[in-house]
Design an enzyme around this catalytic site. Sequence first.
Site, PDB file in Angstrom:
ATOM      1  N   TYR A  89     131.342  -2.351  57.951  1.00 45.88           N
ATOM      2  CA  TYR A  89     129.992  -2.902  57.811  1.00 45.88           C
ATOM      3  C   TYR A  89     129.505  -2.813  56.369  1.00 45.88           C
ATOM      4  O   TYR A  89     129.111  -3.819  55.764  1.00 45.88           O
ATOM      5  CB  TYR A  89     129.013  -2.178  58.743  1.00 45.88           C
ATOM      6  N   SER A 145     122.815  -5.895  52.922  1.00 48.18           N
ATOM      7  CA  SER A 145     122.148  -4.754  53.536  1.00 48.18           C
ATOM      8  C   SER A 145     122.029  -3.649  52.506  1.00 48.18           C
ATOM      9  O   SER A 145     122.813  -3.576  51.550  1.00 48.18           O
ATOM     10  CB  SER A 145     122.953  -4.253  54.747  1.00 48.18           C
TER      11      SER A 145
END
Length: 258
Positions: free
Chosen positions: A153, A140
């Site tokens: 995350y 990401s």
Amino acid sequence: MENRYALVTGASSGIGYEYARELASRGYNLIVVSNDGEALTGKAETLRSDFGVDVFDVVMDLGVQDAAGELYRMCAGRGYEVEVLVNNAGVYHDRDFLDDSEEFNSLILNLHVYTPAMLVYHFGKDMASRGRGYILNMSSVTSVIDIQRMATYSSTKAFLKNFSRSIHLELSGRGVKVTCVRPGAVATDLYDLKPAALKVGLALGYIMTPEKLARKAVNALFKGRHQITPGFSAKLLSALVRLIPTCALKLVRRLKIF
């Protein structure tokens, strides 16, 4: 492609489903994996109907420690030759690390770190021995955004980014291509975007559709690129966020701006 398969995790919706469609459109049989059995069954039937490929749907919780080994043994037992591995399954919480549950923190660490690494280990060995294979890991743009409420995350996505580059180099001379994908905002249910925000984001181009992302990512994979950050806004964010000093982030926290 006879007995050659593409394995896609998190394939019952969103980006994972679009990866499955993109690979099926290129003639690959599929192994699709998700913990959502009802959704997966429906999507698998659609894939069979739309593309005429064999689809083996596996309902499995990839957030437990031996999931990768179990999945590998299941595929090997059926004689499936996995030529493409897409590590896409993931979860997301916008929450402080200490405020989240131990269950969720264990889940995200297993799902983003342990399971994809071990899937690469098991299936990558077979690919290297055959001298052919493709591995795509979903990181990401947040892999370089170490800020509040994203401790697990962004950190686990950073692992996938660094891990992918290392494995790309290790396998470059053995016929196996490894690509890391670092998207920004994508129009899926993962981030729980409001319809109005989603509409504006798509119109302005800073939110990408999962179909477009899957197409760009698979193209990059087959070209042998080690990393792709699709979309101008994602590239810009990735560059600018590194310029923000810690003191500014503390001020944002104190003022409750984010």
